[in-house]
Design an enzyme around this catalytic site. Sequence first.
Site, PDB file in Angstrom:
ATOM      1  N   ASP A 159     -30.757 -36.957 -12.200  1.00  0.00           N
ATOM      2  CA  ASP A 159     -30.141 -36.036 -13.160  1.00  0.00           C
ATOM      3  C   ASP A 159     -31.140 -35.568 -14.219  1.00  0.00           C
ATOM      4  O   ASP A 159     -32.333 -35.894 -14.146  1.00  0.00           O
ATOM      5  CB  ASP A 159     -28.923 -36.718 -13.791  1.00  0.00           C
TER       6      ASP A 159
ATOM      7  N   ASP B 227     -22.263 -28.152 -13.387  1.00  0.00           N
ATOM      8  CA  ASP B 227     -21.323 -29.016 -12.687  1.00  0.00           C
ATOM      9  C   ASP B 227     -20.058 -28.297 -12.239  1.00  0.00           C
ATOM     10  O   ASP B 227     -19.519 -27.453 -12.952  1.00  0.00           O
ATOM     11  CB  ASP B 227     -20.912 -30.173 -13.587  1.00  0.00           C
TER      12      ASP B 227
END
Length: 532
Positions: A163, A218
């Site tokens: 991430d 996202d």
Amino acid sequence: MHMIKRALAFAFSIALLSVGVPLLSLGTAQPAAALGNGLALTPQMGFNDWNAYGCNVSESLIKSTAQAMHTNGMQAAGYTYVNIDDCWMTHNRDSGGHLVPDPAKFPDGIKGTADYVHSLGLKLGIYEDAGTATCAGYPGSLGHESTDAQSFASWGVDYLKYDNCNNNGVSAQSRYTAMRDALAATGRPILYSLCNWGQDNVWTWGADVGNSWRTTGDISATFASMLSIFHSNVGLASYAGPGHWNDPDMLEVGNGSMTATESRSEFSLWAEMAAPLIAGTNIPSASAETLSTLTNSRVIAVDQDPLGKQGTMVSSSGGLDVLAKPLANGDVSVALFNETGSTATISTTAAAIGKSGASSYTLTDLWSGATSTTAGTISASVPAHGTVMYRVAGGTSGGGTSVTGALHAVGAGKCLDVPNSTTTAGTQVVIWSCNGANQTWTHTASNQFTVYSGSSQRCLDAYNNQTTPGTKVEIWSCNGQSNQQWTLNSNGTVTGVQSGLCLGVAGGATADGTLAELQTCNGGSSQRWTLG
């Protein structure tokens, strides 16, 4: 990790790309060097706990999910990876600088969990972050890449999702490359999934660094989120291929407000775009309907086709989309996607999807399994938010080559022109009497309009990623972004992939020097063009 959590926990704002739809390309993808670890030669398939469980990950959850996948048909359908997301570790490293699995959540450690998953013939994935802390505030790997990669390898990890939170402004490419090299040094094959949210034009360098890269922020479990992400990802086909894939984020099939029809659309579109298929729902409790969607072998075969082409848009009008994906055996997969709120008929032709040379073609409906034949028309009544998928067999496949010529403004009888043959980025294009090289445009397989060549090459560009009527259309250095992608439609219009607006002549004028701009599509002659 979810955008909401990032925004609340770290006040980190992410700008999502807003990409529309490009023209079909059946040609050769833009060259890209694959990572070379021999993994993800077809898009990876598996499970990740975040969408359904957030931070509530545990050894028991991962084991029960793996066991369910082993028995419910998912493993047999090709789902291989069982992936742990954020919150699996303690908040501090040990005295030797190593990450520590939370003993309450993972009493057997990550290695014990991996051993169980491996015993079922599945593989284990883990999560870390290319910053000082993960998105949930646990220790990140920035500056600890070698130590952490060695830990993952020693535990038997097969997949790393990496991430982008708390990155201290360090170059993404350098941070992600550091972990690439650390993983390679372990000698263990570990699939490497870059999760930098579509920032830094990751698709232009990701193939050298990872096996896949997130192209957007996202996803959430709504049709609107899925649709936005689809538009962002669909224009990037030229960057994908065996070992290196565009990743529009994990599947929300079975989650939130997604209806069965919308879930089926997501699964269809992800397969058509050769995207990783990472299920993100409660697998042990998944409904028969959800499992039926996730394990449709005909649709999965499109995603997993060894040719490794990402499908692209043939046409899009009023929210009715046609995508096509060439397959290794010469068939073409076609997705008819209805973005609108009402049932609609969506049609295309064998020729439009790159098929030719046969008096009839066989259509296999990939959701129902029914077969039919057609002389060339491919059409279906598609429910609101629904997708019909066909596999088209017969004849030969080809096409998708670039087309070069003058771009003629039909209404004015003039050509799209770069004033004074300048190469200066930001110069607004005009119409002018047809006369020269500064009017010679190439519509590429990746849906750009380029002018000039070599170091002077420029792309037709919608100014500053703007998507409002009146936005100027200019030349700019080519960068692969969606504001430089243009769809040639069968009615003669040219629409911007990002905006969905039409390329038009200001005021419908016909004089030399009249500016070109983005306009609301109206069907007028000042918005119709021919290339050649």
